[in-house]
Design a protein around this motif. Sequence first.
Motif, PDB file in Angstrom:
ATOM      1  N   ASN A 178       0.864  -1.176   0.000  1.00 41.69           N
ATOM      2  CA  ASN A 178       0.000   0.000   0.000  1.00 41.69           C
ATOM      3  C   ASN A 178       0.902   1.228   0.000  1.00 41.69           C
ATOM      4  N   CYS A 179       0.360   2.400   0.178  1.00 44.17           N
ATOM      5  CA  CYS A 179       1.159   3.623   0.082  1.00 44.17           C
ATOM      6  C   CYS A 179       2.173   3.768   1.209  1.00 44.17           C
ATOM      7  N   CYS A 180       2.064   2.958   2.265  1.00 46.11           N
ATOM      8  CA  CYS A 180       3.056   2.978   3.351  1.00 46.11           C
ATOM      9  C   CYS A 180       4.158   1.947   3.135  1.00 46.11           C
ATOM     10  N   TYR A 185       1.909  -4.584   3.248  1.00 45.82           N
ATOM     11  CA  TYR A 185       0.503  -4.753   3.566  1.00 45.82           C
ATOM     12  C   TYR A 185       0.084  -6.175   3.196  1.00 45.82           C
ATOM     13  N   GLN A 190       3.671   1.101  -4.323  1.00 42.92           N
ATOM     14  CA  GLN A 190       4.291   2.222  -3.623  1.00 42.92           C
ATOM     15  C   GLN A 190       4.775   3.288  -4.605  1.00 42.92           C
ATOM     16  N   CYS A 226       1.815   5.266  -5.775  1.00 39.81           N
ATOM     17  CA  CYS A 226       1.384   6.210  -4.736  1.00 39.81           C
ATOM     18  C   CYS A 226       2.275   7.448  -4.735  1.00 39.81           C
ATOM     19  N   GLN A 227       3.584   7.249  -4.815  1.00 42.30           N
ATOM     20  CA  GLN A 227       4.520   8.373  -4.816  1.00 42.30           C
ATOM     21  C   GLN A 227       4.325   9.246  -6.040  1.00 42.30           C
ATOM     22  N   MET A 263       0.144  10.361  -3.201  1.00 41.98           N
ATOM     23  CA  MET A 263      -0.839   9.805  -2.270  1.00 41.98           C
ATOM     24  C   MET A 263      -0.164   9.236  -1.033  1.00 41.98           C
ATOM     25  N   MET A 264      -0.912   9.207   0.043  1.00 41.75           N
ATOM     26  CA  MET A 264      -0.447   8.625   1.296  1.00 41.75           C
ATOM     27  C   MET A 264      -1.498   7.623   1.760  1.00 41.75           C
ATOM     28  N   SER A 265      -1.137   6.842   2.763  1.00 44.69           N
ATOM     29  CA  SER A 265      -2.070   5.854   3.288  1.00 44.69           C
ATOM     30  C   SER A 265      -1.942   5.806   4.799  1.00 44.69           C
ATOM     31  N   VAL A 266      -2.953   5.284   5.427  1.00 46.27           N
ATOM     32  CA  VAL A 266      -2.878   5.047   6.862  1.00 46.27           C
ATOM     33  C   VAL A 266      -1.959   3.851   7.060  1.00 46.27           C
ATOM     34  N   CYS A 267      -0.951   4.015   7.877  1.00 49.72           N
ATOM     35  CA  CYS A 267       0.023   2.947   8.074  1.00 49.72           C
ATOM     36  C   CYS A 267      -0.444   2.011   9.176  1.00 49.72           C
TER      37      CYS A 267
END
Length: 126
Positions: free
Chosen positions: A58-60, A63, A79, A82-83, A87-91
Amino acid sequence: MLRSFLLLVALLAGSACSAPATTHPPVTAPTPPPQATAVVIDQSCRTDADCTVKDVGNCCGYYPACVNVNSPTDPKGVQASCQARGMMSVCGFREISGCSCMQGKCAAREAEAGSLRRPLQMDGQR
């Protein structure tokens, strides 16, 4: 004299029109980043043996998810995507102890009541 003056004005006017044109490089639109081919995650199954835990990303970063044993994954591609999109994600994620086939889709097994661990005890504490 008037004739010389008119001739001078004509020469100056003609030279102003024939000044070299300034050239600018053509304006081009920025090139968009290359579009990576998205990996399609397969969660289909017939039996529990068709399912396993894999890092789908995921973006962190890491996952885990229950997917088909033969499903491709691309956590680094996720990833990077996302970069590229900012975008970001809840880690964070829940631990998956195993997978089951539920209604034709791989799913995380619920933790059994007896499988919960006690918290670690610090030295001298009970």
